[in-house]
Design a protein around this motif. Structure first.
Motif, PDB file in Angstrom:
ATOM      1  N   GLN A   1       6.084   2.071   7.172  1.00  0.00           N
ATOM      2  CA  GLN A   1       5.414   3.077   6.357  1.00  0.00           C
ATOM      3  C   GLN A   1       6.286   4.326   6.195  1.00  0.00           C
ATOM      4  OE1 GLN A   1       1.063   5.338   6.408  1.00  0.00           O
ATOM      5  NE2 GLN A   1       1.582   3.878   8.002  1.00  0.00           N
TER       6      GLN A   1
ATOM      7  N   ARG B   1      -2.987  -8.666   8.563  1.00  0.00           N
ATOM      8  CA  ARG B   1      -3.585  -7.475   7.970  1.00  0.00           C
ATOM      9  C   ARG B   1      -4.132  -6.550   9.057  1.00  0.00           C
ATOM     10  NH1 ARG B   1      -1.555  -7.921   2.756  1.00  0.00           N
ATOM     11  NH2 ARG B   1      -1.415 -10.167   2.394  1.00  0.00           N
ATOM     12  N   ASN B   2      -4.132  -5.271   8.769  1.00  0.00           N
ATOM     13  CA  ASN B   2      -4.593  -4.294   9.744  1.00  0.00           C
ATOM     14  C   ASN B   2      -6.031  -4.561  10.179  1.00  0.00           C
ATOM     15  OD1 ASN B   2      -2.825  -1.228   8.722  1.00  0.00           O
ATOM     16  ND2 ASN B   2      -2.089  -3.137   9.612  1.00  0.00           N
TER      17      ASN B   2
ATOM     18  N   ALA C   1      -3.174  -3.725   4.025  1.00  0.00           N
ATOM     19  CA  ALA C   1      -1.983  -3.308   4.759  1.00  0.00           C
ATOM     20  C   ALA C   1      -1.629  -4.316   5.852  1.00  0.00           C
ATOM     21  CB  ALA C   1      -2.205  -1.931   5.369  1.00  0.00           C
TER      22      ALA C   1
ATOM     23  N   LEU D   1      -7.833  -0.229   2.201  1.00  0.00           N
ATOM     24  CA  LEU D   1      -6.404  -0.244   2.509  1.00  0.00           C
ATOM     25  C   LEU D   1      -6.110  -1.074   3.747  1.00  0.00           C
ATOM     26  CD1 LEU D   1      -5.403   3.452   1.740  1.00  0.00           C
ATOM     27  CD2 LEU D   1      -4.673   1.414   0.495  1.00  0.00           C
TER      28      LEU D   1
ATOM     29  N   THR E   1       0.801  -1.219   0.000  1.00  0.00           N
ATOM     30  CA  THR E   1       0.000   0.000   0.000  1.00  0.00           C
ATOM     31  C   THR E   1       0.841   1.278   0.000  1.00  0.00           C
ATOM     32  OG1 THR E   1      -0.201  -0.129   2.411  1.00  0.00           O
ATOM     33  CG2 THR E   1      -1.975  -1.089   1.102  1.00  0.00           C
ATOM     34  N   THR E   2       2.075   1.186   0.439  1.00  0.00           N
ATOM     35  CA  THR E   2       3.013   2.311   0.315  1.00  0.00           C
ATOM     36  C   THR E   2       4.023   2.053  -0.789  1.00  0.00           C
ATOM     37  OG1 THR E   2       2.822   2.962   2.643  1.00  0.00           O
ATOM     38  CG2 THR E   2       4.800   3.653   1.487  1.00  0.00           C
TER      39      THR E   2
ATOM     40  N   SER F   1       1.954   6.950  10.630  1.00  0.00           N
ATOM     41  CA  SER F   1       1.184   5.798  11.097  1.00  0.00           C
ATOM     42  C   SER F   1       0.345   6.096  12.340  1.00  0.00           C
ATOM     43  CB  SER F   1       2.126   4.631  11.402  1.00  0.00           C
ATOM     44  OG  SER F   1       1.431   3.560  12.002  1.00  0.00           O
TER      45      SER F   1
ATOM     46  N   ASN G   1       3.031  -1.477   7.963  1.00  0.00           N
ATOM     47  CA  ASN G   1       2.636  -0.277   8.670  1.00  0.00           C
ATOM     48  C   ASN G   1       3.799   0.269   9.486  1.00  0.00           C
ATOM     49  OD1 ASN G   1       1.275   1.677  10.322  1.00  0.00           O
ATOM     50  ND2 ASN G   1      -0.635   0.592   9.957  1.00  0.00           N
TER      51      ASN G   1
END
Length: 334
Positions: free
Chosen positions: A114, A73-74, A106, A102, A31-32, A163, A111
């Protein structure tokens, strides 16, 4: 987008071996990373896909801590029953970060790794010491309202760490477990992210070819209450202008233990150690909360467009302390 080699790893040793000796990047949610590759800010010659590694579990440790795999995952982390019960502040921080789509992609390690949202870093044109050391920092004299820090800055960089998850983890306390060609080691979460100083391009303590495998949270504080307060221009999918993760445990009306960390205002997830020390043993009231907030921001350095962040962060601190105190001893958790 530049061409790059792609390798899919099936175990940790294979991932590290595929990464070694290359201008490489580990790929999980992307994602980044993918954004920055498209912008030509990051230029890996190889991407090593780590999504098939056995690092997607959340496990209870024997000592009461919680061990989170790098590829969790987040969304899964935010909704895990143990996290919601024992680490409320982390669940709240995750659910206030990014969009649902996202969060579904993510990962925990992604994260932690990030990168900044500074427009001068991402445009690929402006002088930026983080992207090209020695060229200068365009943000210091430029437009620096939103994703720019007032704590931990230097003459070389003022980009804020973006973050929300990491702010909560900084307050909780955690250990980052990493593995590399020379074996495994642990890094205290508070030491993992680096302030820019003279080397803003060095953002963390991770050595070349090392891979984050787990983040282990400290054991919950008994009878503590916690919350995450995030202040931003709009409530949907925006980075914090100022945020605060607060954890409070009480003996009657007196603060027994407290942890505070800030987001949106620091070049790294910002632990407020002096404010914590002042609050321990003090009455849990608004006067003491306001005094702690002033202490937390006393070393802040404002820039042309972001001086408002200092009083805003104070408000975030006082509100978070009030909310966490209201939950302490009432079934609240950190």
């Amino acid at each position: 987008m530049r061409q790059f080699d792609y390798k899919r790893a099936t175990d940790t040793d294979g991932a590290i071996q595929a990464h070694a000796g290359q201008a490489a990047a580990y790929l999980a949610g992307g994602t980044t990373l993918i954004d920055l590759v498209k912008l030509d800010v990051m230029q890996p010659e190889r991407m090593v896909d780590v999504n098939r590694l056995a690092l997607s579990n959340i496990e209870d440790a024997d000592d009461g801590r919680l061990r989170i795999g790098a590829t969790v995952r987040n969304t899964a982390l935010a909704y895990d029953d143990r996290v919601k019960r024992d680490y409320t502040v982390l669940s709240e921080a995750l659910l206030q970060g990014a969009s649902r789509q996202l969060r579904n992609r993510a990962t925990t390690a992604g994260n932690v790794m990030q990168r900044v949202r500074c427009s001068y870093f991402r445009d690929g044109i402006s002088p930026c010491n983080k992207r090209e050391p020695g060229t200068g920092c365009s943000a210091i004299e430029g437009v620096n309202r939103e994703v720019f820090a007032v704590l931990g800055t230097s003459e070389h960089c003022i980009a804020v760490h973006p973050s929300d998850m990491c702010v909560a983890m900084a307050a909780i306390g955690a250990t980052v477990e990493v593995q590399g060609p020379n074996g495994t080691r642990e890094i205290a979460f508070g030491d993992f992210h680096k302030m820019p100083g003279n080397t803003p391009h060095i953002e963390h303590e991770l050595a070349e070819d090392e891979l984050i495998t787990h983040v282990t949270l400290d054991a919950p504080i008994e009878d503590a209450g916690s919350t995450y307060v995030k202040l931003r221009d709009r409530s949907s999918y925006q980075f914090a202008l100022a945020s605060c993760a607060a954890i409070v445990a009480l003996d009657g009306d007196v603060i027994r233990e407290v942890r505070l960390a800030l987001g949106g205002v620091g070049t790294k997830p910002w632990r407020c150690s002096q404010a914590e020390e002042q609050l321990v043993g003090a009455a849990a009231n608004e006067e003491n909360f306001a005094q702690a907030a002033r202490l937390a921001m006393q070393d802040a350095t404002p820039y042309k467009h972001n001086a408002y962040k200092i009083p805003l962060a104070r408000k975030a601190i006082t509100q978070a302390l009030k909310d966490a105190t209201a939950r302490a001893g009432n079934g609240g958790s950190i």
